[in-house]
Write an enzyme that holds these catalytic residues in place. Structure first.
Site, PDB file in Angstrom:
ATOM      1  N   ASN A  22       0.800  -1.227   0.000  1.00 18.42           N
ATOM      2  CA  ASN A  22       0.000   0.000   0.000  1.00 18.42           C
ATOM      3  C   ASN A  22       0.833   1.277   0.000  1.00 18.42           C
ATOM      4  O   ASN A  22       0.282   2.356   0.124  1.00 18.42           O
ATOM      5  CB  ASN A  22      -0.983  -0.008   1.169  1.00 18.42           C
ATOM      6  CG  ASN A  22      -0.292  -0.035   2.518  1.00 18.42           C
ATOM      7  OD1 ASN A  22       0.900  -0.289   2.604  1.00 18.42           O
ATOM      8  ND2 ASN A  22      -1.042   0.206   3.572  1.00 18.42           N
ATOM      9  N   CYS A  23       2.138   1.184  -0.163  1.00 12.91           N
ATOM     10  CA  CYS A  23       3.001   2.371  -0.226  1.00 12.91           C
ATOM     11  C   CYS A  23       2.903   3.001  -1.620  1.00 12.91           C
ATOM     12  O   CYS A  23       3.081   2.326  -2.637  1.00 12.91           O
ATOM     13  CB  CYS A  23       4.449   1.961   0.076  1.00 12.91           C
ATOM     14  SG  CYS A  23       5.649   3.273  -0.159  1.00 12.91           S
ATOM     15  N   ASP A  24       2.606   4.287  -1.667  1.00 15.42           N
ATOM     16  CA  ASP A  24       2.446   4.978  -2.953  1.00 15.42           C
ATOM     17  C   ASP A  24       3.705   4.922  -3.807  1.00 15.42           C
ATOM     18  O   ASP A  24       3.632   4.747  -5.021  1.00 15.42           O
ATOM     19  CB  ASP A  24       2.042   6.436  -2.734  1.00 15.42           C
ATOM     20  CG  ASP A  24       0.614   6.578  -2.231  1.00 15.42           C
ATOM     21  OD1 ASP A  24      -0.190   5.632  -2.420  1.00 15.42           O
ATOM     22  OD2 ASP A  24       0.297   7.626  -1.639  1.00 15.42           O
TER      23      ASP A  24
END
Length: 124
Positions: free
Chosen positions: A9-11
């Protein structure tokens, strides 16, 4: 084999994955939370890139760490600290052809993969 280490979920990890996917790069994704990481692996990254480059001091995990742990962060104990708290790692970490890159930079990835021009955008 190319391996991209990060958190789903890290951009920034998502940007790196989109970049690799758009260019058809064959890689394996290693989720730092789900798959874990050893102190030996983090030691290799710290040696190659410098522990201060690998340690993310801007994230929530760093801010929530005990002050005593923060004060003792140095080259000697950083690999163990990073293995114990993988969300302290600046993401993503890319291993490709015996090279290690921390963070995502399009120009750097293009150079690393020998690309002179970006891919053509998909037709509408």
């Amino acid at each position: 084999m190319t391996t991209l280490y990060g958190i789903k979920n890290c951009d920034t990890v998502r940007k790196a994955r989109r970049w690799l996917d758009a260019r058809g790069v064959d890689y394996r994704f290693h989720d730092l939370r789900a798959d874990g990481l050893s102190a030996e692996q983090t030691a290799r990254w710290c040696e190659a890139c410098g522990w201060e480059q690998v340690l993310n001091r801007r994230g929530t995990t760093w801010r929530q760490l005990d002050g005593a742990l923060k004060a003792t962060a140095d080259a000697a104990n950083a690999p163990a600290l990073l293995a114990e708290h993988p969300t302290l790692i600046k993401r993503p970490v890319l291993e490709h052809a015996d090279r290690i890159r921390v963070g995502f930079n399009e120009a750097d990835y293009s150079t690393l993969f020998g690309e002179d021009t970006p891919p053509n955008p998909p037709a509408p």
